[in-house]
Design an enzyme around this catalytic site. Structure first.
Site, PDB file in Angstrom:
ATOM      1  N   LYS A 101       0.852  -1.193   0.000  1.00 53.91           N
ATOM      2  CA  LYS A 101       0.000   0.000   0.000  1.00 53.91           C
ATOM      3  C   LYS A 101       0.886   1.240   0.000  1.00 53.91           C
ATOM      4  CE  LYS A 101      -3.143   2.824   2.643  1.00 53.91           C
ATOM      5  NZ  LYS A 101      -3.608   3.173   4.003  1.00 53.91           N
ATOM      6  N   GLY A 162      -8.270   9.320  10.182  1.00 54.21           N
ATOM      7  CA  GLY A 162      -8.501   9.418  11.613  1.00 54.21           C
ATOM      8  C   GLY A 162      -9.598  10.361  12.036  1.00 54.21           C
ATOM      9  N   ALA A 188      -9.684   5.683   4.699  1.00 55.47           N
ATOM     10  CA  ALA A 188      -9.619   6.861   5.572  1.00 55.47           C
ATOM     11  C   ALA A 188     -10.981   7.520   5.740  1.00 55.47           C
ATOM     12  CB  ALA A 188      -8.617   7.893   5.065  1.00 55.47           C
ATOM     13  N   GLY A 189     -11.269   7.879   6.992  1.00 58.36           N
ATOM     14  CA  GLY A 189     -12.443   8.665   7.318  1.00 58.36           C
ATOM     15  C   GLY A 189     -13.630   7.902   7.855  1.00 58.36           C
ATOM     16  N   ASN A 210      -8.639   1.688  10.206  1.00 58.97           N
ATOM     17  CA  ASN A 210      -7.830   1.375  11.374  1.00 58.97           C
ATOM     18  C   ASN A 210      -8.392   2.075  12.614  1.00 58.97           C
ATOM     19  OD1 ASN A 210      -4.249   1.659  12.202  1.00 58.97           O
ATOM     20  ND2 ASN A 210      -5.902   0.672  13.267  1.00 58.97           N
ATOM     21  N   THR A 211      -8.344   3.421  12.607  1.00 58.02           N
ATOM     22  CA  THR A 211      -8.737   4.180  13.794  1.00 58.02           C
ATOM     23  C   THR A 211     -10.168   3.898  14.215  1.00 58.02           C
ATOM     24  OG1 THR A 211      -7.232   5.924  13.043  1.00 58.02           O
ATOM     25  CG2 THR A 211      -8.750   6.480  14.814  1.00 58.02           C
TER      26      THR A 211
END
Length: 267
Positions: A101, A162, A188-189, A210-211
């Site tokens: 990635k 995040g 993301a997001g 992830n987050t």
């Protein structure tokens, strides 16, 4: 028939990809990822030990490569040269592993992608035989350019890394989905399961997060919720939703053949 996600020459059953950072420890990382059902796990080479720090706990001990497909990433890189060197190191550490990635960041505050540097790194990595999945802006023109360079998947952000803000521009995501042939994965997001479901309902091929899992009050429970959200959104996309209408004069139940009460006779 199974609904297979194909990335390059590899096939996967799960359309949820998960990160390995920000957890309390490697044990919690393993528990959450197992609950998510994910087969692909992404790891920041600059931040996580996968053998480069001898004598320290290694993620490989908790998430064996025989069970999970590792997706080394270039988190923390701000130019093409650093990103390329990081993934060369990852290939060496993972015995020639070529699925990676790429992310080249523009600044440490927003973590928005630096697209000129991303394009330059992608060109080099593809030429060196890497199978590149690439974090990018939600620009359909640049997504197409990445596909034409030979990237095996494009991964536009839904909102800032995040942030948990969800999908802020579904129209641009739809343009990317319509214009590129390689898999499109939201990266993301995402903040909660409904965000993942919306991404899949739009027609995205997968979601990486992830987050949203690691920062939840109960990461393991959130991982299960994300698994269900991705699966529900994918099934809704395949089913084909009904058209949206402001209102409809057609009742849900047929009016024909219904029993109507008799009217009282006039006196």
């Amino acid at each position: 028939m199974k609904d297979i996600l194909q990335i390059g020459s590899r096939n996967f059953n799960s359309r949820l990809l998960v990160g390995t950072g920000k957890y309390r420890d490697f044990a919690q990382t393993r528990e959450a990822i197992e609950a998510s059902g994910a087969e692909i796990v992404t790891v920041a080479i600059r931040r996580t030990n996968i053998g480069q720090s001898a004598g320290e706990p290694s993620l490989l001990e908790f998430l064996p490569p025989t069970k999970f497909t590792y997706l080394p990433n270039t988190a923390g890189c701000y130019n093409a040269g650093d990103a390329v060197r990081t993934l060369r190191l990852a290939r060496e550490l993972l015995d020639g592993h070529d699925l990676v990635k790429l992310e080249v960041l523009g600044d440490p505050q927003s973590l928005y992608p630096n697209m000129p540097e991303t394009l330059a790194a992608a060109k080099t990595l593809v030429a060196e035989g890497f199978k590149v999945m690439v974090y990018c802006s939600d620009d359909p023109i640049q997504a197409k350019m990445l596909e034409e360079l030979g990237c095996v998947a494009v991964m536009p952000l839904a909102s800032l890394i995040g942030s948990g803000m969800g999908i802020l521009n579904p129209w641009n995501l739809q343009l990317i989905i319509d214009r590129v042939e390689v898999p499109v994965l939201v990266d993301a997001g995402v903040g909660t399961a409904s965000d993942a479901a919306i991404a899949m309902e739009l027609g995205c091929d997968g979601v990486l997060m992830n987050t949203a899992i690691a920062a939840a009050k109960d990461p393991v429970l959130m991982a299960r919720a994300m698994k269900k959200g991705v699966e529900a959104g994918r099934e809704a996309f395949l089913a084909g939703r009904m058209p949206k209408k402001l209102y409809s004069a057609t009742p849900s139940s047929p009016a024909e053949g219904t029993i109507t009460p008799s009217q009282p006779k006039a006196a």
